[in-house]
Design a protein around this motif. Structure first.
Motif, mmCIF file in Angstrom:
data_model
loop_
_atom_site.group_PDB
_atom_site.id
_atom_site.type_symbol
_atom_site.label_atom_id
_atom_site.label_comp_id
_atom_site.label_asym_id
_atom_site.label_seq_id
_atom_site.Cartn_x
_atom_site.Cartn_y
_atom_site.Cartn_z
ATOM 1 N N LEU A 112 76.073 49.379 22.775
ATOM 2 C CA LEU A 112 76.789 50.069 23.945
ATOM 3 C C LEU A 112 77.433 48.963 24.563
ATOM 4 O O LEU A 112 77.015 47.987 25.150
ATOM 5 N N ARG A 113 78.558 49.247 25.316
ATOM 6 C CA ARG A 113 79.502 48.328 26.218
ATOM 7 C C ARG A 113 79.174 48.603 27.574
ATOM 8 O O ARG A 113 79.276 49.998 28.123
ATOM 9 N N LEU B 237 79.616 52.484 26.986
ATOM 10 C CA LEU B 237 80.396 53.169 26.015
ATOM 11 C C LEU B 237 80.122 52.582 24.636
ATOM 12 O O LEU B 237 79.901 51.236 24.489
ATOM 13 N N SER B 238 80.159 53.366 23.665
ATOM 14 C CA SER B 238 79.956 53.019 22.169
ATOM 15 C C SER B 238 81.149 52.112 21.776
ATOM 16 O O SER B 238 82.404 52.428 21.994
ATOM 17 N N THR B 239 80.957 51.107 21.097
ATOM 18 C CA THR B 239 82.094 50.153 20.733
ATOM 19 C C THR B 239 82.232 50.274 19.368
ATOM 20 O O THR B 239 82.920 49.303 18.838
ATOM 21 N N GLU B 240 82.145 51.566 18.669
ATOM 22 C CA GLU B 240 82.628 51.754 17.616
ATOM 23 C C GLU B 240 84.060 51.606 17.384
ATOM 24 O O GLU B 240 84.639 51.199 16.294
ATOM 25 N N ASP B 241 84.918 52.133 18.458
ATOM 26 C CA ASP B 241 86.235 51.735 18.446
ATOM 27 C C ASP B 241 86.555 50.879 19.518
ATOM 28 O O ASP B 241 87.386 51.411 20.471
ATOM 29 N N PRO B 242 86.890 49.555 19.221
ATOM 30 C CA PRO B 242 87.172 48.756 20.303
ATOM 31 C C PRO B 242 88.517 48.911 20.727
ATOM 32 O O PRO B 242 89.017 48.240 21.609
ATOM 33 N N ASP B 243 89.404 49.409 19.885
ATOM 34 C CA ASP B 243 90.764 49.904 20.240
ATOM 35 C C ASP B 243 91.007 51.216 20.729
ATOM 36 O O ASP B 243 92.198 51.533 20.853
ATOM 37 N N MET C 41 80.791 39.172 23.834
ATOM 38 C CA MET C 41 81.413 40.417 23.512
ATOM 39 C C MET C 41 80.392 41.304 22.745
ATOM 40 O O MET C 41 79.468 40.684 22.217
ATOM 41 N N THR C 42 80.443 42.571 22.843
ATOM 42 C CA THR C 42 79.773 43.456 22.385
ATOM 43 C C THR C 42 79.880 43.571 20.689
ATOM 44 O O THR C 42 80.918 43.330 20.202
ATOM 45 N N THR C 43 78.917 43.992 19.917
ATOM 46 C CA THR C 43 79.081 44.150 18.437
ATOM 47 C C THR C 43 79.125 45.390 18.248
ATOM 48 O O THR C 43 78.927 46.340 18.964
#
Length: 93
Positions: free
Chosen positions: A7-8, A22-28, A1-3
């Motif tokens: 970037l995802r 995609l930036s993973t700052e907001d995984p939800d 998974m990305t941290t």
């Protein structure tokens, strides 16, 4: 998974078949959930195609055209699954 802040790789391509991230700052967030949903669909599709391929290989009456079509669909599914695996960190990018 990305941290966080990584970037995802998204499960779709951009113009010219270039990867989308995609930036993973907001995984939800909406885009993360959309990507998760599309990945789940891609995994289900690959599973269904694998079953269909097994049945087609066991059936002596499967036509060459049907096998070609199935091979094309399997190739696309494999491409999608490799992208999912790369996105999840199971295959180096």
């Amino acid at each position: 998974m990305t941290t966080p802040n990584e970037l995802r790789l998204l499960p779709w391509s951009g113009p010219g078949d270039k990867p989308c991230y995609l930036s993973t700052e907001d995984p939800d967030g909406y885009m993360s959930r959309l990507a998760d949903s599309i990945e789940a669909i891609q995994l289900d599709t690959a599973s269904e195609l694998l079953e269909e391929a097994s049945e087609a290989l066991d059936n002596q009456g499967t036509s060459l055209d049907d096998m070609r079509c199935l091979a094309k669909e399997l190739t696309g599914a494999l491409r999608d699954i490799l992208r999912v695996a790369t996105s999840r960190g199971h295959i180096p990018a």
